[in-house]
Design a protein around this motif. Sequence first.
Motif, PDB file in Angstrom:
ATOM      1  N   THR A   1       0.821  -1.220   0.000  1.00  0.00           N
ATOM      2  CA  THR A   1       0.000   0.000   0.000  1.00  0.00           C
ATOM      3  C   THR A   1       0.845   1.256   0.000  1.00  0.00           C
ATOM      4  N   SER A   2       2.028   1.185   0.631  1.00  0.00           N
ATOM      5  CA  SER A   2       2.883   2.369   0.687  1.00  0.00           C
ATOM      6  C   SER A   2       3.930   2.403  -0.425  1.00  0.00           C
ATOM      7  N   ALA A   3       4.357   1.236  -0.899  1.00  0.00           N
ATOM      8  CA  ALA A   3       5.447   1.188  -1.871  1.00  0.00           C
ATOM      9  C   ALA A   3       4.984   1.129  -3.315  1.00  0.00           C
ATOM     10  N   ASN A   4       3.877   0.453  -3.589  1.00  0.00           N
ATOM     11  CA  ASN A   4       3.468   0.280  -4.980  1.00  0.00           C
ATOM     12  C   ASN A   4       3.191   1.597  -5.707  1.00  0.00           C
ATOM     13  N   PRO A   5       2.465   2.555  -5.108  1.00  0.00           N
ATOM     14  CA  PRO A   5       2.192   3.802  -5.848  1.00  0.00           C
ATOM     15  C   PRO A   5       3.448   4.580  -6.239  1.00  0.00           C
ATOM     16  N   PRO A   6       4.410   4.838  -5.298  1.00  0.00           N
ATOM     17  CA  PRO A   6       5.597   5.568  -5.746  1.00  0.00           C
ATOM     18  C   PRO A   6       6.471   4.771  -6.709  1.00  0.00           C
ATOM     19  N   LEU A   7       6.565   3.453  -6.508  1.00  0.00           N
ATOM     20  CA  LEU A   7       7.328   2.649  -7.459  1.00  0.00           C
ATOM     21  C   LEU A   7       6.696   2.699  -8.841  1.00  0.00           C
ATOM     22  N   LYS A   8       5.388   2.642  -8.884  1.00  0.00           N
ATOM     23  CA  LYS A   8       4.682   2.736 -10.160  1.00  0.00           C
ATOM     24  C   LYS A   8       4.962   4.074 -10.834  1.00  0.00           C
ATOM     25  N   ALA A   9       4.989   5.150 -10.048  1.00  0.00           N
ATOM     26  CA  ALA A   9       5.274   6.472 -10.611  1.00  0.00           C
ATOM     27  C   ALA A   9       6.680   6.523 -11.201  1.00  0.00           C
ATOM     28  N   LEU A  10       7.646   5.925 -10.510  1.00  0.00           N
ATOM     29  CA  LEU A  10       9.015   5.888 -11.030  1.00  0.00           C
ATOM     30  C   LEU A  10       9.085   5.133 -12.343  1.00  0.00           C
ATOM     31  N   VAL A  11       8.474   3.964 -12.350  1.00  0.00           N
ATOM     32  CA  VAL A  11       8.569   3.080 -13.514  1.00  0.00           C
ATOM     33  C   VAL A  11       7.845   3.675 -14.714  1.00  0.00           C
ATOM     34  N   GLU A  12       6.685   4.260 -14.500  1.00  0.00           N
ATOM     35  CA  GLU A  12       5.922   4.832 -15.613  1.00  0.00           C
ATOM     36  C   GLU A  12       6.630   6.022 -16.233  1.00  0.00           C
ATOM     37  N   ASP A  13       7.364   6.791 -15.431  1.00  0.00           N
ATOM     38  CA  ASP A  13       8.020   7.998 -15.936  1.00  0.00           C
ATOM     39  C   ASP A  13       9.371   7.715 -16.581  1.00  0.00           C
ATOM     40  N   ALA A  14       9.953   6.558 -16.298  1.00  0.00           N
ATOM     41  CA  ALA A  14      11.309   6.264 -16.753  1.00  0.00           C
ATOM     42  C   ALA A  14      11.351   6.033 -18.265  1.00  0.00           C
ATOM     43  N   PRO A  15      12.397   6.517 -18.934  1.00  0.00           N
ATOM     44  CA  PRO A  15      12.505   6.338 -20.393  1.00  0.00           C
ATOM     45  C   PRO A  15      12.924   4.922 -20.755  1.00  0.00           C
ATOM     46  N   PRO A  16      12.256   4.281 -21.710  1.00  0.00           N
ATOM     47  CA  PRO A  16      12.620   2.916 -22.101  1.00  0.00           C
ATOM     48  C   PRO A  16      13.727   2.840 -23.144  1.00  0.00           C
ATOM     49  N   LEU A  17      14.107   3.968 -23.740  1.00  0.00           N
ATOM     50  CA  LEU A  17      15.079   3.972 -24.821  1.00  0.00           C
ATOM     51  C   LEU A  17      16.386   3.306 -24.389  1.00  0.00           C
ATOM     52  N   ALA A  18      16.831   2.329 -25.184  1.00  0.00           N
ATOM     53  CA  ALA A  18      18.081   1.595 -24.957  1.00  0.00           C
ATOM     54  C   ALA A  18      18.052   0.791 -23.658  1.00  0.00           C
ATOM     55  N   ARG A  19      16.862   0.478 -23.166  1.00  0.00           N
ATOM     56  CA  ARG A  19      16.728  -0.314 -21.939  1.00  0.00           C
ATOM     57  C   ARG A  19      15.760  -1.471 -22.219  1.00  0.00           C
ATOM     58  N   PRO A  20      16.207  -2.484 -22.927  1.00  0.00           N
ATOM     59  CA  PRO A  20      15.289  -3.528 -23.412  1.00  0.00           C
ATOM     60  C   PRO A  20      14.630  -4.350 -22.313  1.00  0.00           C
ATOM     61  N   LEU A  21      15.378  -4.770 -21.311  1.00  0.00           N
ATOM     62  CA  LEU A  21      14.771  -5.584 -20.254  1.00  0.00           C
ATOM     63  C   LEU A  21      13.811  -4.757 -19.409  1.00  0.00           C
ATOM     64  N   PHE A  22      14.171  -3.526 -19.138  1.00  0.00           N
ATOM     65  CA  PHE A  22      13.253  -2.652 -18.411  1.00  0.00           C
ATOM     66  C   PHE A  22      11.980  -2.428 -19.203  1.00  0.00           C
ATOM     67  N   ALA A  23      12.113  -2.095 -20.473  1.00  0.00           N
ATOM     68  CA  ALA A  23      10.940  -1.795 -21.301  1.00  0.00           C
ATOM     69  C   ALA A  23       9.992  -2.982 -21.358  1.00  0.00           C
ATOM     70  N   ALA A  24      10.556  -4.186 -21.499  1.00  0.00           N
ATOM     71  CA  ALA A  24       9.715  -5.380 -21.586  1.00  0.00           C
ATOM     72  C   ALA A  24       8.996  -5.648 -20.270  1.00  0.00           C
ATOM     73  N   ASN A  25       9.688  -5.432 -19.147  1.00  0.00           N
ATOM     74  CA  ASN A  25       9.075  -5.679 -17.844  1.00  0.00           C
ATOM     75  C   ASN A  25       8.061  -4.606 -17.465  1.00  0.00           C
ATOM     76  N   ARG A  26       8.246  -3.393 -17.947  1.00  0.00           N
ATOM     77  CA  ARG A  26       7.316  -2.325 -17.597  1.00  0.00           C
ATOM     78  C   ARG A  26       5.919  -2.614 -18.128  1.00  0.00           C
ATOM     79  N   ASP A  27       5.820  -3.355 -19.183  1.00  0.00           N
ATOM     80  CA  ASP A  27       4.518  -3.696 -19.744  1.00  0.00           C
ATOM     81  C   ASP A  27       3.757  -4.714 -18.893  1.00  0.00           C
ATOM     82  N   LEU A  28       4.377  -5.206 -17.821  1.00  0.00           N
ATOM     83  CA  LEU A  28       3.786  -6.278 -17.027  1.00  0.00           C
ATOM     84  C   LEU A  28       3.383  -5.841 -15.621  1.00  0.00           C
ATOM     85  N   THR A  29       3.388  -4.544 -15.347  1.00  0.00           N
ATOM     86  CA  THR A  29       3.200  -4.084 -13.968  1.00  0.00           C
ATOM     87  C   THR A  29       1.750  -4.016 -13.513  1.00  0.00           C
ATOM     88  N   ASP A  30       0.803  -4.086 -14.410  1.00  0.00           N
ATOM     89  CA  ASP A  30      -0.614  -3.990 -14.009  1.00  0.00           C
ATOM     90  C   ASP A  30      -1.152  -5.353 -13.610  1.00  0.00           C
TER      91      ASP A  30
END
Length: 285
Positions: free
Chosen positions: A110-139
């Motif tokens: 309840t305390s960690a998911n919202p700020p972590l979600k904000a970080l992940v959604e705002d982060a640029p995926p360019l040149a970050r293949p593993l991050f970009a692929a995992n970001r699509d799985l957070t919901d």
Amino acid sequence: MTPSRSRTLWLRTEPLHAVIYFEERCRGLGRAVGLKGFWMGYFAARTAPMGRVGPGVASAALGVFAPGMVARALPSAWEYASPDRVVEERARLAARALRQMVPDIAILTTSANPPLKALVEDAPPLARPLFAANRDLTDRADPVERLWQLATCVREFRGDAHVAVLADHGLDAREALVLAAATGRVDATRIRQDRGWSEEEWEVSVDRLRGRGLIDPTGRVTEQGLTERELVEDDTDRLTDRLLHPLPSPTVDALLAALHPASRAIQSSGILPYPNPIGLPRTTG
């Protein structure tokens, strides 16, 4: 020296992510979906968010594994289990492990998911293949699965940055491991074997680093080598710091404080060996 906030974020989230490699049921992920052995399960789990990738793409993205080792697992893993099946199973097993080791993990979500979600959604995926692929799985519907997936995004964002930094410093996969081992960050024999390199290949990289003045004739790291390794970590911190941009400093501090007890509980559980192949120290910062 006090670690940067971006490094502290890694120290506080990496234990949550790492249950997938070290907790007993999680280590059986491959068998659970019909794969052959731990390493086929490992490579399938790491790369499944990217789809049915082959050894070339996987080796480049993961950064430090011997291509031949990766090729023994991919693409044949997809003959036994689809990437979607692997993604679902890894999230389920990781959440189960977290609930066992951190009984109040639901409160943390309840305390960690919202700020972590904000970080992940705002982060640029360019040149970050593993991050970009995992970001699509957070919901994910399950909040603990969501926490694990968000922690995974944080670690893959840093991992993508780290691979880019190694390349920028002129270190290939083997040289990066040799230097990390020489500085005591990981055990040399174990990391060589775990990453699939032969003794002959390892010695070639030792010679190369010796020629660059990073290792002395006895195989010990030099002052120049120590400096180079710290520069690699500092540059990784600098690139990873982009994650923290959307949150004000007090919110970042609150997030780091909220994550600390869970990270400490996982490290105290005994599932993580020290030293370990992911380079996680005993303290969570």
